[in-house]
Design a protein around this motif. Structure first.
Motif, mmCIF file in Angstrom:
data_model
loop_
_atom_site.group_PDB
_atom_site.id
_atom_site.type_symbol
_atom_site.label_atom_id
_atom_site.label_comp_id
_atom_site.label_asym_id
_atom_site.label_seq_id
_atom_site.Cartn_x
_atom_site.Cartn_y
_atom_site.Cartn_z
ATOM 1 N N THR A 145 -10.493 10.450 4.153
ATOM 2 C CA THR A 145 -9.853 9.647 5.189
ATOM 3 C C THR A 145 -9.814 8.191 4.730
ATOM 4 N N SER A 146 -9.017 7.395 5.412
ATOM 5 C CA SER A 146 -8.892 5.992 5.051
ATOM 6 C C SER A 146 -10.229 5.268 5.251
ATOM 7 N N SER A 147 -10.415 4.203 4.476
ATOM 8 C CA SER A 147 -11.655 3.432 4.598
ATOM 9 C C SER A 147 -11.336 1.946 4.527
ATOM 10 N N LYS A 148 -12.234 1.142 5.031
ATOM 11 C CA LYS A 148 -12.066 -0.311 5.028
ATOM 12 C C LYS A 148 -13.314 -0.952 4.445
ATOM 13 N N GLY A 149 -13.165 -1.572 3.277
ATOM 14 C CA GLY A 149 -14.280 -2.277 2.666
ATOM 15 C C GLY A 149 -15.383 -1.401 2.128
ATOM 16 N N LYS A 150 -15.144 -0.089 2.003
ATOM 17 C CA LYS A 150 -16.209 0.798 1.542
ATOM 18 C C LYS A 150 -16.531 0.553 0.069
ATOM 19 N N LEU A 151 -15.516 0.317 -0.751
ATOM 20 C CA LEU A 151 -15.750 0.065 -2.170
ATOM 21 C C LEU A 151 -16.218 -1.362 -2.409
ATOM 22 N N ALA A 152 -15.590 -2.306 -1.722
ATOM 23 C CA ALA A 152 -15.947 -3.720 -1.815
ATOM 24 C C ALA A 152 -15.105 -4.473 -0.802
ATOM 25 N N LYS A 153 -15.485 -5.719 -0.546
ATOM 26 C CA LYS A 153 -14.721 -6.530 0.383
ATOM 27 C C LYS A 153 -13.303 -6.734 -0.142
ATOM 28 N N ARG A 154 -12.339 -6.629 0.755
ATOM 29 C CA ARG A 154 -10.910 -6.759 0.465
ATOM 30 C C ARG A 154 -10.369 -5.598 -0.365
ATOM 31 N N ILE A 155 -11.114 -4.487 -0.387
ATOM 32 C CA ILE A 155 -10.597 -3.251 -0.975
ATOM 33 C C ILE A 155 -10.640 -2.176 0.097
ATOM 34 N N ASP A 156 -9.486 -1.735 0.530
ATOM 35 C CA ASP A 156 -9.378 -0.654 1.499
ATOM 36 C C ASP A 156 -8.747 0.551 0.815
ATOM 37 N N THR A 157 -8.870 1.712 1.425
ATOM 38 C CA THR A 157 -8.186 2.893 0.910
ATOM 39 C C THR A 157 -7.344 3.499 2.019
ATOM 40 N N ARG A 158 -6.224 4.048 1.636
ATOM 41 C CA ARG A 158 -5.315 4.704 2.563
ATOM 42 C C ARG A 158 -5.195 6.167 2.157
ATOM 43 N N ALA A 159 -5.654 7.041 3.048
ATOM 44 C CA ALA A 159 -5.557 8.481 2.820
ATOM 45 C C ALA A 159 -5.171 9.103 4.160
ATOM 46 N N TRP A 160 -5.820 10.185 4.586
ATOM 47 C CA TRP A 160 -5.508 10.759 5.894
ATOM 48 C C TRP A 160 -5.796 9.732 6.989
ATOM 49 N N GLY A 161 -4.847 9.579 7.895
ATOM 50 C CA GLY A 161 -4.987 8.614 8.973
ATOM 51 C C GLY A 161 -4.491 7.236 8.610
ATOM 52 N N GLY A 162 -4.083 7.037 7.349
ATOM 53 C CA GLY A 162 -3.639 5.731 6.900
ATOM 54 C C GLY A 162 -2.135 5.648 6.727
ATOM 55 N N ASN A 163 -1.663 4.436 6.582
ATOM 56 C CA ASN A 163 -0.237 4.156 6.442
ATOM 57 C C ASN A 163 -0.062 3.160 5.312
ATOM 58 N N VAL A 164 0.927 3.399 4.448
ATOM 59 C CA VAL A 164 1.195 2.508 3.320
ATOM 60 C C VAL A 164 2.646 2.043 3.401
#
Length: 301
Positions: A145-164
């Motif tokens: 699923t999408s994540s916010k700041g999990k890898l580092a600050k200002r790095i988000d991921t877009r997967a299920w539930g996300g929009n690009v």
């Protein structure tokens, strides 16, 4: 926007669909989905059997895409989940950040160095802010699923539930541009490890099942919430939708109070690993559908 601008955005949507990426319209010049929300759903067309969110309505169908972009010059959204993508969003510092906050691009380089890995070569898009979107194929072994700041600050991921926002779209007059048209690479194993949620400890789900004097309703609620709480990954949201609809008739008939049913499924869904927001949206939509379509008790089988 001009006819040429609308044609260009239609072309961007069709190119994304040709790559197997499910697209949906975004507000002209913006990032938010343009499709209606549940509160304004007329329960017609694609939503006849219940409100469909933008992720469920994203499509590869060229005719549907042409029909949508014939209406307005919509920006183009990609639904990464259905598209089998994970997109890493490297953002720029915000005004509220400290002066020494690094950009997502710099943080990602540092992350790669610490992992002893080179910055992956993959399909890459420059965002209007100066950040970047890195496209990867999603793993088949786990539904990220999408994540916010999990890898580092200002790095988000877009997967299920996300929009690009797809390349070719423009925000504030600035375009999303492909800077590396390389084939989409597989998500590196070290990044998959970093993004995989830690196993949730097995815990008993404590549900309050209202005592209403209707044993069938109480048993149905207990059975269906248990099914949600133990649903396997990849089927959790679908099970929540099915189970809530199955119990919804008892709410429609007055056998179970709606707020208690909502609370029971909220607890069950979150216990299964769904987000609180996802649970609320799915449960509300499912109960609305059940109440609207429920047959009278005397005619129900």
């Amino acid at each position: 926007m001009t006819h040429d601008a609308r044609s260009a955005l239609l072309g961007a949507a069709l190119r994304a669909a040709e790559l197997g990426w499910y697209v949906h319209p975004l507000r002209p010049g913006g990032k938010a989905p343009a499709l209606h929300g549940e509160d304004h759903c007329t329960r017609t067309g694609a939503c006849t059997t219940g409100h469909l969110k933008w992720e469920q309505r994203a499509t590869l169908d060229a005719d549907r895409i042409r029909g949508a972009w014939a209406v307005r010059a919509f920006n183009v959204g990609i639904a990464p989940g259905p598209s089998g993508l994970v997109v890493i969003d490297l953002d720029m510092p915000k005004p509220e950040d400290d002066a020494d906050t690094p950009s997502g691009v710099d943080s990602f380089k540092a992350l790669c160095e610490r992992a002893g890995q080179a910055v992956p070569t993959t399909y890459r898009v420059r965002t209007p802010s100066g950040g970047a979107h890195l496209y990867f194929t999603a793993p088949t072994t786990i539904q990220l699923t999408s994540s916010k700041g999990k890898l580092a600050k200002r790095i988000d991921t877009r997967a299920w539930g996300g929009n690009v926002v797809a390349p070719g779209s423009t925000v504030n007059g600035q375009a999303y541009e492909v800077t590396d048209p390389a084939p989409v690479a597989e998500l590196p194993a070290w990044l998959l490890t970093a993004l995989t949620p830690a196993p949730r400890p097995a815990q008993p789900v404590r549900l309050h099942v209202p005592r209403c004097g209707n044993r069938a309703a109480e048993v149905a609620l207990q059975r269906e919430t248990a099914a949600v709480a133990t649903a396997p990954e990849g089927d959790r949201n679908a099970q929540l939708l099915r189970s809530t609809r199955a119990v919804g008739r008892f709410v429609a008939w007055g056998d179970l109070p709606r707020h208690e049913v909502e609370q029971a499924f909220q607890v069950a869904g979150e216990s299964a690993g769904l987000s609180a927001a996802e649970c609320r949206s799915t449960v509300r939509s499912a109960l609305n559908w059940s109440i609207r379509t429920c047959r009278p008790r005397e005619t129900a089988s």
